[in-house]
Design a protein around this motif. Structure first.
Motif, PDB file in Angstrom:
ATOM      1  N   ASP A 531       0.834  -1.202   0.000  1.00 42.19           N
ATOM      2  CA  ASP A 531       0.000   0.000   0.000  1.00 42.19           C
ATOM      3  C   ASP A 531       0.868   1.250   0.000  1.00 42.19           C
ATOM      4  N   LEU A 532       1.956   1.209   0.765  1.00 47.01           N
ATOM      5  CA  LEU A 532       2.871   2.349   0.796  1.00 47.01           C
ATOM      6  C   LEU A 532       3.525   2.543  -0.571  1.00 47.01           C
ATOM      7  N   LEU A 533       3.916   1.422  -1.207  1.00 42.78           N
ATOM      8  CA  LEU A 533       4.528   1.506  -2.531  1.00 42.78           C
ATOM      9  C   LEU A 533       3.537   2.051  -3.558  1.00 42.78           C
ATOM     10  N   ARG A 537       3.381   8.316  -6.592  1.00 41.90           N
ATOM     11  CA  ARG A 537       2.830   8.798  -7.860  1.00 41.90           C
ATOM     12  C   ARG A 537       3.590  10.050  -8.273  1.00 41.90           C
ATOM     13  N   HIS A 538       4.288   9.965  -9.382  1.00 43.11           N
ATOM     14  CA  HIS A 538       5.080  11.098  -9.868  1.00 43.11           C
ATOM     15  C   HIS A 538       5.195  10.974 -11.381  1.00 43.11           C
ATOM     16  N   PRO A 539       5.166  12.096 -12.108  1.00 49.47           N
ATOM     17  CA  PRO A 539       5.240  12.026 -13.577  1.00 49.47           C
ATOM     18  C   PRO A 539       6.478  11.332 -14.114  1.00 49.47           C
ATOM     19  N   HIS A 540       7.550  11.265 -13.311  1.00 48.74           N
ATOM     20  CA  HIS A 540       8.785  10.655 -13.792  1.00 48.74           C
ATOM     21  C   HIS A 540       9.056   9.296 -13.140  1.00 48.74           C
ATOM     22  N   LEU A 541       8.020   8.676 -12.597  1.00 48.66           N
ATOM     23  CA  LEU A 541       8.102   7.295 -12.129  1.00 48.66           C
ATOM     24  C   LEU A 541       7.222   6.430 -13.019  1.00 48.66           C
ATOM     25  N   VAL A 542       7.709   5.228 -13.352  1.00 43.99           N
ATOM     26  CA  VAL A 542       6.861   4.259 -14.050  1.00 43.99           C
ATOM     27  C   VAL A 542       5.716   3.912 -13.101  1.00 43.99           C
ATOM     28  N   PHE A 543       4.476   4.099 -13.542  1.00 47.05           N
ATOM     29  CA  PHE A 543       3.342   3.943 -12.646  1.00 47.05           C
ATOM     30  C   PHE A 543       3.144   2.475 -12.264  1.00 47.05           C
ATOM     31  N   GLY A 613      10.926   7.985   3.850  1.00 52.68           N
ATOM     32  CA  GLY A 613      11.352   8.119   2.468  1.00 52.68           C
ATOM     33  C   GLY A 613      11.807   6.785   1.891  1.00 52.68           C
ATOM     34  N   PHE A 614      11.994   6.765   0.570  1.00 52.19           N
ATOM     35  CA  PHE A 614      12.443   5.564  -0.132  1.00 52.19           C
ATOM     36  C   PHE A 614      13.863   5.808  -0.639  1.00 52.19           C
ATOM     37  N   PHE A 615      14.787   4.937  -0.214  1.00 55.22           N
ATOM     38  CA  PHE A 615      16.185   5.085  -0.590  1.00 55.22           C
ATOM     39  C   PHE A 615      16.674   3.793  -1.261  1.00 55.22           C
ATOM     40  N   ASN A 616      17.934   3.798  -1.708  1.00 53.54           N
ATOM     41  CA  ASN A 616      18.515   2.613  -2.345  1.00 53.54           C
ATOM     42  C   ASN A 616      17.651   2.190  -3.528  1.00 53.54           C
ATOM     43  N   ASN A 617      17.541   3.081  -4.522  1.00 53.44           N
ATOM     44  CA  ASN A 617      16.524   2.962  -5.563  1.00 53.44           C
ATOM     45  C   ASN A 617      17.008   2.398  -6.895  1.00 53.44           C
ATOM     46  N   GLN A 618      18.023   1.548  -6.872  1.00 50.41           N
ATOM     47  CA  GLN A 618      18.469   0.865  -8.097  1.00 50.41           C
ATOM     48  C   GLN A 618      18.733   1.853  -9.237  1.00 50.41           C
ATOM     49  N   LEU A 619      19.466   2.933  -8.921  1.00 51.46           N
ATOM     50  CA  LEU A 619      19.701   3.972  -9.922  1.00 51.46           C
ATOM     51  C   LEU A 619      20.789   3.536 -10.909  1.00 51.46           C
ATOM     52  N   LYS A 620      20.384   3.333 -12.146  1.00 54.16           N
ATOM     53  CA  LYS A 620      21.309   3.022 -13.234  1.00 54.16           C
ATOM     54  C   LYS A 620      20.621   3.367 -14.544  1.00 54.16           C
ATOM     55  N   THR A 621      21.398   3.577 -15.584  1.00 53.37           N
ATOM     56  CA  THR A 621      20.810   4.006 -16.866  1.00 53.37           C
ATOM     57  C   THR A 621      19.875   2.956 -17.451  1.00 53.37           C
ATOM     58  N   HIS A 622      20.067   1.674 -17.102  1.00 51.95           N
ATOM     59  CA  HIS A 622      19.164   0.628 -17.590  1.00 51.95           C
ATOM     60  C   HIS A 622      17.760   0.803 -17.007  1.00 51.95           C
ATOM     61  N   ASN A 623      17.649   1.405 -15.844  1.00 54.57           N
ATOM     62  CA  ASN A 623      16.354   1.527 -15.168  1.00 54.57           C
ATOM     63  C   ASN A 623      15.676   2.872 -15.411  1.00 54.57           C
ATOM     64  N   TYR A 637      12.060   1.319  -8.540  1.00 52.79           N
ATOM     65  CA  TYR A 637      12.239   2.163  -7.351  1.00 52.79           C
ATOM     66  C   TYR A 637      11.505   1.552  -6.158  1.00 52.79           C
ATOM     67  N   GLY A 638      12.033   1.779  -4.957  1.00 49.94           N
ATOM     68  CA  GLY A 638      11.326   1.438  -3.723  1.00 49.94           C
ATOM     69  C   GLY A 638      11.169  -0.027  -3.422  1.00 49.94           C
ATOM     70  N   LEU A 639      11.821  -0.913  -4.188  1.00 52.89           N
ATOM     71  CA  LEU A 639      11.562  -2.340  -4.015  1.00 52.89           C
ATOM     72  C   LEU A 639      12.185  -2.910  -2.750  1.00 52.89           C
ATOM     73  N   THR A 640      13.133  -2.208  -2.163  1.00 54.40           N
ATOM     74  CA  THR A 640      13.753  -2.734  -0.946  1.00 54.40           C
ATOM     75  C   THR A 640      12.750  -2.875   0.190  1.00 54.40           C
ATOM     76  N   ILE A 641      11.612  -2.200   0.077  1.00 54.76           N
ATOM     77  CA  ILE A 641      10.621  -2.287   1.145  1.00 54.76           C
ATOM     78  C   ILE A 641       9.992  -3.673   1.218  1.00 54.76           C
ATOM     79  N   ILE A 642      10.031  -4.430   0.104  1.00 58.94           N
ATOM     80  CA  ILE A 642       9.424  -5.759   0.137  1.00 58.94           C
ATOM     81  C   ILE A 642      10.403  -6.864  -0.238  1.00 58.94           C
ATOM     82  N   THR A 643      11.673  -6.554  -0.346  1.00 57.56           N
ATOM     83  CA  THR A 643      12.675  -7.593  -0.609  1.00 57.56           C
ATOM     84  C   THR A 643      13.510  -7.787   0.638  1.00 57.56           C
TER      85      THR A 643
END
Length: 772
Positions: A531-533, A537-543, A613-623, A637-643
């Motif tokens: 639910d938190l994930l 909602r942001h225009p530059h996040l994959v929904f 906040g959501f950190f450790n967001n798998q930042l790389k050009t592939h994503n 983004y944000g997947l560490t909350i459930i992994t």
């Protein structure tokens, strides 16, 4: 004898004159040295350490300028290295980079006022803090005052109104938190007033409308509320920046000479005035993220000088005229996320490299995959009319609602007695799944009470599909039982889970990520995390469109897999675009900056838009994915909350706060390498992190840049814009955590680089036009 007397007279005159002159210069020198001491010997003033001459004649630099006239300082500009960095940690803003507790703003200004002839004073990013004292008005000759990017708070002193010679007043990026002064109208010579990025509140002062000499007015990123008055009296106004306030009125009449109007992220309502379509000099208009309705005037699109028009995320309705024409200068149009119906005029639908048009999430007859059904827009329009119409109906609805609430509360109390004991026993069986000392800091209580900070809601993505639950059968049908042909692989190294491309029953393509769960959660705990994930909602996040939980049995704790359903973004990722050689897919420097700014906005939102906040967001050009309009959208983004990978930190004994701050700075570091790859291209970046870190030294010289920077970047960038990005990249990948910038700083620098590049492109275009 006469000649001797004359010689003696000349000698005495010279002798008497020199001490006076020397004394005057010495006085000015002492004031400057005292100011240096107040400022705790900032880096830009280190050049004074061994200087024995007259400071009035010392050489200028980008960081310090001293100009004198008649042996008095008339101009003092110092640019420091202490930006107004605010660390947002656990939801609280913590200023740093200030001068020490021993600094006294009152003593500092007292020393300043001894420079009685000063006309220009600019003290930027020096860590100055405190309340600005009234005695600042003693600098009565000042024509320019710039105290930007410091830590000044409280109110702007009313005595500033006596500084009637002021032409420029800039107090951007401070912490002034009183109302916007109504005495500003007394500064009749003011041409530039900029109070951006403070915490100023209260109404927009009508006295500003009396400053007829004003050319630039910037009050953005404050908390100004209420009505925006008629601004037509500001006949010299060219730039108006009121973004991100709480203004909630109809749009007023604007000055005819307006060139740039930035009014986004407010609460303006009503229709866009027809008068806006007659602003012949207007080049840049941003009305996005308001509550404007009606159909936009056709003449807006055909203004002779309009180059940027953003009407996104409003409640615009009706159909655009088929005969609507677009100005030849119009390079960007965004009418997305409104209630528009009908077709798209030809000048907006024609594919062109010279014009970017965004029109998704309306009810238009074009591109149905990214539009609502026409009934959606009609229903919303009908609801808004009904809500504004019948007062009696509203009253009846309120009374009815109260009755329903009473019944529901009574029913809840009855059910609670039956259910609570069962819930408590279930939770008791699984204490580890909901423990409050989880290294992530995402306890059940925190997850259940997670809240958005104020500005996050204003990002709202109106028109985004409602988040929903999917069944496993639906996802199996969409992927032909997760057939290998639908697999998109596991993604680049470091990606989480397998990814499939699916086609839902309604024809919509989606991306489905399958996560295998090795950590045991209760269904309740997992649903809270999901639910938190889903709130992101942001225009530059994959929904994220929804999820499906696949349980392995009847036991509440035996969840095997979770499927996350995302929108499908079809235009590839940034890594691919950086390595493309085909001309139609290559990104020039301005396009790269637009992508990087979009990603920085998204990450900044992830860090600060939700608590926690959501950190450790798998930042790389592939994503970093690009849609059909080359708009950046961040995935994974944000997947560490459930992994479970976060659990590795538990063995190291790291607490929640240190983990959070470390991961925030890790995101900055990872983003630094995205910047680096954008500068040098993936072929160079593939040679490894160590190689790139060593090669960063090469960026300091023109020859070095020519050797390592992507030729496409060099061919399409201005040197100043490139230098700004190189500088912030260096800071991001600093090995020292404490020296890495915040994402606010990163975003500001990228936007500044884009602004510099836009100016350079405009100048180049003007030069080319003048030669033809």
């Amino acid at each position: 004898m006469g000649c001797l007397s004359l010689s003696l007279l000349v000698f005495l005159s010279w002798f008497l004159f020199i001490p006076g002159t020397h004394q005057l210069q010495s006085s000015q020198t002492q004031v400057l040295l005292q100011l240096r001491k107040h400022l705790e010997y900032p880096t830009p003033l280190e050049v004074w350490n061994n200087y024995r001459g007259d400071f009035c004649y010392s050489s200028s630099s980008p960081h310090i300028v001293i100009t004198c006239q008649d042996d008095s300082v008339i101009e003092l500009k110092i640019m420091g290295d202490k930006p107004t960095k605010v660390s947002k940690f656990n939801g609280f803003a913590i200023p740093n980079q200030t001068l020490s507790e021993g600094f006294s703003m009152d003593s500092f200004v007292t020393t300043l006022t001894r420079l009685t002839s000063l006309r220009v004073l600019s003290l930027v990013s020096l860590g100055i803090w405190g309340s600005l004292p009234d005695k600042i008005h003693r600098l009565s000759s000042l024509e320019l005052l710039d105290l930007s990017s410091n830590f000044l708070f409280g109110s702007i002193p009313s005595q500033v109104s006596r500084m009637v010679k002021l032409k420029t007043l800039t107090l951007d990026v401070n912490f002034f938190n009183d109302t916007v002064p109504d005495w500003l109208g007394s500064l009749s010579n003011l041409t530039l007033l900029s109070l951006k990025s403070n915490r100023l509140k209260g109404p927009f002062p009508s006295s500003i409308c009396r400053i007829t000499a004003l050319t630039d007015l910037a009050l953005s990123h404050n908390e100004i509320s209420g009505k925006l008055p008629d601004l037509s009296s500001l006949t010299s106004l060219h730039v108006l920046d009121l973004r991100e306030n709480h203004l909630d009125s109809e749009l007023p009449i604007m000055p005819k000479g307006l060139v740039t109007a930035l009014l986004s992220n407010n609460s303006f309502f009503g229709e866009i005035p027809q008068q806006f379509g007659h602003l012949g000099l207007l080049q840049h208009l941003d009305l996005s993220f308001n509550s404007l309705g009606g159909t936009p005037p056709d003449t807006l699109f055909s203004l002779p000088n309009i180059s940027y028009l953003n009407l996104a995320s409003n409640m615009l309705s009706g159909s655009l005229s088929n005969h609507l024409s677009c100005s030849s200068e119009l390079g960007f149009v965004d009418i997305s996320t409104n209630r528009l119906t009908g077709g798209l005029p030809s000048c907006l639908s024609t594919t062109s490299d010279k014009r970017v048009v965004k029109f998704g999430w309306n009810c238009l007859s074009i591109d149905p995959r990214h539009q609502h059904q026409e009934s959606y827009c009609k229903e919303v329009h009908l609801k808004s009319k009904q809500s504004g119409g019948n007062g009696i109906g509203v009253l009846v609805g309120v009374i009815g609602g109260l009755i329903v609430m009473v019944v529901l509360v009574f029913g809840f109390l009855v059910l609670c007695r039956r259910y609570c004991s069962r819930e408590a026993s279930e939770l008791h069986l699984l204490p580890k799944a909901v423990a409050d000392n989880s290294p992530t800091g995402f306890s059940s209580e925190l997850l259940a009470n997670a809240r958005f900070i104020s500005q996050a809601v204003k990002l709202g993505t109106q028109g985004v599909p409602i988040y929903r639950l999917y069944t496993l059968e639906e996802l199996m049908d969409a992927t032909n039982n997760f057939d290998q042909s639908t697999s998109m692989g596991e993604g680049p190294e470091g990606s989480i889970g397998k990814l499939y491309k699916g086609r839902l029953e309604n024809g919509t393509y989606v991306a489905i990520r399958c996560l295998a769960l090795f950590k045991r959660y209760s269904i309740r705990n997992l649903k809270l995390r999901l639910d938190l994930l889903s709130k992101l909602r942001h225009p530059h996040l994959v929904f994220l469109l929804g999820h499906c939980i696949d349980g392995g049995g009847q036991d509440d704790s035996s969840v095997n897999r979770v499927f996350l359903v995302y929108e499908y973004v079809s235009n590839g990722n940034l890594h691919t675009h950086l390595s493309e050689s085909s001309p139609e897919k290559v990104l020039n420097w301005s396009e790269k900056l637009a992508v990087l700014i979009g990603v920085a906005k998204a990450v900044h939102y992830l860090h600060t838009g939700l608590i926690p906040g959501f950190f450790n967001n798998q930042l790389k050009t592939h994503n970093i994915l690009l849609d059909e309009h080359r708009i950046a959208k961040m995935s994974d983004y944000g997947l560490t909350i459930i992994t479970e990978e976060i659990d590795k930190l538990e063995a190291k004994g790291e607490g929640h706060k240190s983990w959070q701050m470390t991961k925030l700075l890790d995101d900055v570091y990872s983003f630094g390498f995205i910047l680096l790859e954008s500068l040098v291209g993936p072929s160079v970046s593939a040679r490894g992190e160590t190689f790139l870190l060593n090669e960063m030294v090469s960026f300091g010289s023109q020859d070095g840049r020519r050797r390592i920077v992507d030729p496409i970047v060099l061919a399409t960038c201005s040197q100043e814009s490139l230098s700004i990005v190189v500088s912030i990249t260096n800071k991001c990948i600093s090995p020292e955590l404490s020296t890495r910038p915040s994402f606010e700083d990163v975003l500001w620098n990228l936007q500044y680089a884009a602004q510099v590049q836009m100016t350079a492109d405009g100048d180049q275009k003007s030069d080319a036009a003048s030669q033809t």
